[in-house]
Design a protein around this motif. Structure first.
Motif, PDB file in Angstrom:
ATOM      1  N   ILE A 172     -44.384  43.089  10.450  1.00 26.66           N
ATOM      2  CA  ILE A 172     -45.009  41.985  11.181  1.00 26.66           C
ATOM      3  C   ILE A 172     -43.944  41.232  11.960  1.00 26.66           C
ATOM      4  O   ILE A 172     -42.898  40.860  11.408  1.00 26.66           O
ATOM      5  CB  ILE A 172     -45.737  41.013  10.228  1.00 26.66           C
ATOM      6  N   GLY A 173     -44.201  41.021  13.235  1.00 27.74           N
ATOM      7  CA  GLY A 173     -43.332  40.207  14.073  1.00 27.74           C
ATOM      8  C   GLY A 173     -44.072  38.973  14.552  1.00 27.74           C
ATOM      9  O   GLY A 173     -45.249  39.048  14.886  1.00 27.74           O
ATOM     10  N   LEU A 174     -43.381  37.850  14.563  1.00 27.69           N
ATOM     11  CA  LEU A 174     -43.988  36.606  15.032  1.00 27.69           C
ATOM     12  C   LEU A 174     -42.907  35.590  15.356  1.00 27.69           C
ATOM     13  O   LEU A 174     -41.778  35.707  14.871  1.00 27.69           O
ATOM     14  CB  LEU A 174     -44.966  36.040  14.000  1.00 27.69           C
ATOM     15  N   PRO A 175     -43.211  34.597  16.200  1.00 28.22           N
ATOM     16  CA  PRO A 175     -42.227  33.545  16.468  1.00 28.22           C
ATOM     17  C   PRO A 175     -42.066  32.667  15.230  1.00 28.22           C
ATOM     18  O   PRO A 175     -42.908  31.814  14.946  1.00 28.22           O
ATOM     19  CB  PRO A 175     -42.848  32.762  17.631  1.00 28.22           C
ATOM     20  N   GLY A 176     -41.025  32.894  14.500  1.00 21.63           N
ATOM     21  CA  GLY A 176     -40.785  32.192  13.251  1.00 21.63           C
ATOM     22  C   GLY A 176     -39.890  33.050  12.379  1.00 21.63           C
ATOM     23  O   GLY A 176     -39.409  34.103  12.798  1.00 21.63           O
ATOM     24  N   ALA A 177     -39.669  32.610  11.147  1.00 22.69           N
ATOM     25  CA  ALA A 177     -38.784  33.347  10.252  1.00 22.69           C
ATOM     26  C   ALA A 177     -39.114  33.009   8.803  1.00 22.69           C
ATOM     27  O   ALA A 177     -39.734  31.980   8.515  1.00 22.69           O
ATOM     28  CB  ALA A 177     -37.322  33.009  10.544  1.00 22.69           C
ATOM     29  N   ILE A 178     -38.692  33.896   7.914  1.00 23.44           N
ATOM     30  CA  ILE A 178     -38.799  33.631   6.482  1.00 23.44           C
ATOM     31  C   ILE A 178     -37.552  32.864   6.049  1.00 23.44           C
ATOM     32  O   ILE A 178     -36.429  33.320   6.264  1.00 23.44           O
ATOM     33  CB  ILE A 178     -38.921  34.939   5.677  1.00 23.44           C
ATOM     34  N   CYS A 179     -37.738  31.707   5.466  1.00 19.85           N
ATOM     35  CA  CYS A 179     -36.607  30.902   5.003  1.00 19.85           C
ATOM     36  C   CYS A 179     -35.892  31.638   3.869  1.00 19.85           C
ATOM     37  O   CYS A 179     -36.521  31.985   2.859  1.00 19.85           O
ATOM     38  CB  CYS A 179     -37.093  29.541   4.518  1.00 19.85           C
ATOM     39  N   PRO A 180     -34.585  31.898   4.012  1.00 17.50           N
ATOM     40  CA  PRO A 180     -33.859  32.653   2.982  1.00 17.50           C
ATOM     41  C   PRO A 180     -33.815  31.966   1.632  1.00 17.50           C
ATOM     42  O   PRO A 180     -33.681  32.631   0.607  1.00 17.50           O
ATOM     43  CB  PRO A 180     -32.446  32.785   3.569  1.00 17.50           C
ATOM     44  N   THR A 181     -33.917  30.635   1.594  1.00 13.09           N
ATOM     45  CA  THR A 181     -33.817  29.920   0.318  1.00 13.09           C
ATOM     46  C   THR A 181     -35.155  29.820  -0.410  1.00 13.09           C
ATOM     47  O   THR A 181     -35.204  29.907  -1.635  1.00 13.09           O
ATOM     48  CB  THR A 181     -33.250  28.505   0.530  1.00 13.09           C
ATOM     49  N   THR A 182     -36.258  29.651   0.336  1.00 13.39           N
ATOM     50  CA  THR A 182     -37.567  29.472  -0.307  1.00 13.39           C
ATOM     51  C   THR A 182     -38.435  30.724  -0.256  1.00 13.39           C
ATOM     52  O   THR A 182     -39.380  30.853  -1.041  1.00 13.39           O
ATOM     53  CB  THR A 182     -38.346  28.326   0.365  1.00 13.39           C
ATOM     54  N   GLY A 183     -38.135  31.642   0.677  1.00 16.91           N
ATOM     55  CA  GLY A 183     -38.979  32.808   0.856  1.00 16.91           C
ATOM     56  C   GLY A 183     -40.274  32.520   1.579  1.00 16.91           C
ATOM     57  O   GLY A 183     -41.153  33.383   1.666  1.00 16.91           O
ATOM     58  N   LYS A 184     -40.384  31.310   2.122  1.00 15.27           N
ATOM     59  CA  LYS A 184     -41.619  30.918   2.806  1.00 15.27           C
ATOM     60  C   LYS A 184     -41.401  30.828   4.318  1.00 15.27           C
ATOM     61  O   LYS A 184     -40.280  30.706   4.788  1.00 15.27           O
ATOM     62  CB  LYS A 184     -42.135  29.593   2.252  1.00 15.27           C
ATOM     63  N   MET A 185     -42.495  30.898   5.054  1.00 18.07           N
ATOM     64  CA  MET A 185     -42.434  30.911   6.504  1.00 18.07           C
ATOM     65  C   MET A 185     -42.007  29.558   7.056  1.00 18.07           C
ATOM     66  O   MET A 185     -42.384  28.499   6.550  1.00 18.07           O
ATOM     67  CB  MET A 185     -43.810  31.286   7.069  1.00 18.07           C
ATOM     68  N   LYS A 186     -41.191  29.605   8.144  1.00 17.62           N
ATOM     69  CA  LYS A 186     -40.799  28.394   8.844  1.00 17.62           C
ATOM     70  C   LYS A 186     -40.821  28.662  10.347  1.00 17.62           C
ATOM     71  O   LYS A 186     -40.696  29.797  10.802  1.00 17.62           O
ATOM     72  CB  LYS A 186     -39.400  27.929   8.433  1.00 17.62           C
TER      73      LYS A 186
END
Length: 297
Positions: free
Chosen positions: A61-75
């Motif tokens: 999946i590609g989208l404008p955003g990223a998975i936060c490395p510390t929480t594992g949640k989308m930002k």
């Protein structure tokens, strides 16, 4: 089969590729307005794929955003209902598939590095120059993400060699800083510079039409933007020394860039005999979803 999704603010695009990059299936659906509906929509689209083509194990999946490395949640997702959510975990549970997620600029770069304009290159820098100015770095056909999931986001660095007398001051960037690269070499940035200086109201395509017609003001604006772009990409070359710089987005359609930009970069690159290769993306708007599919591999 390699299954990729490109998640946008208004649409979700799915493509299924073979191992050789052949498109086997395409599907587009409107983007839902809430998180629960989003999970259901992805599951339904995947069921459609399996009914038509057969079983597969994972998705990208590609989208404008990223998975936060510390929480594992989308930002930082443009679909704001995704932010703060465990998108990977929830999609794995909803679909029963392995899920990989990357920023859309990273997916663009991966697509072009695997079998596009950067195919065969060891280090590929992909830049999307449109409304904004994003970037992605691929080494040996693997995306470099970084400790903060911001690798390649050079558009919000200060414009190298900024000079207020020549580059002008067009105000604060939305990120809160001033003189960001994005404010000068994106499509909107190029237009903003021209309109601010000449009290006009033109977009980048209209300005380039004036350049092609030999308009003196427009030609001067293009030459300035070309130098700003050369400084910006030379800063990347001096750090990464990529085999290929691949351009996407609206500004990538300026044909003369591919002749003008490499020579303009030469004086800023730390090499006596610089070799710079700049190419237009092969897959254009489809690079994002193709890169997401390659993630699944």
């Amino acid at each position: 089969m390699l299954v990729g999704f490109d998640i946008g603010g208004t649409k979700i695009e799915l493509q299924v590729l073979s191992d050789q990059g052949e498109v086997l299936f395409k599907l587009r659906q409107p983007t839902p307005g809430d998180y629960a509906a989003f999970l259901i929509k992805i599951r339904e689209m995947l069921m459609d794929v399996e009914n038509k083509i057969g079983f597969f194990g994972g998705i990208g999946i590609g989208l404008p955003g990223a998975i936060c490395p510390t929480t594992g949640k989308m930002k930082n997702a443009n679909c704001t209902f995704l932010n703060g959510r465990d998108v990977i975990g929830d999609l794995c549970q909803a679909t029963g598939k392995t899920v990989r997620i990357a920023n859309d600029a990273n997916c663009f770069a991966l697509s072009e590095a695997v079998d596009g304009a950067g195919g065969g290159g060891t280090v590929v820098f992909g830049a999307i120059l449109g409304t904004g100015c994003g970037g992605g770095i691929v080494v040996n056909q693997s995306i470099i993400t970084g400790a903060n999931a911001i690798t390649g986001e050079w558009g919000h660095n200060p414009l190298p060699g900024y000079n207020p007398e020549t580059d002008g001051d067009i105000g604060q960037c939305y990120c809160g800083k001033k003189n960001c690269i994005e404010q000068y070499i994106s499509g909107t940035g190029f237009a903003a510079q021209y309109n601010h200086k000449y009290q006009a109201d033109l977009n980048s395509q209209q300005i380039m039409a004036l350049v092609d017609a030999g308009n003196e003001q427009a030609v001067a604006a293009y030459q300035l933007m070309l130098d700003q772009m050369a400084r910006s990409f030379a800063s990347i070359s001096n750090i990464l020394d990529p085999d290929v710089i691949v351009l996407g987005g609206g500004m990538s359609n300026i044909e003369r860039l591919y002749q003008d930009l490499p020579s303009a970069m030469n004086k800023y690159i730390f090499s006596n005999e610089p070799k710079v290769t700049v190419r237009r993306a092969v897959y254009g708007d489809s690079s994002g979803v193709r890169g997401a599919a390659w993630l699944a591999k």
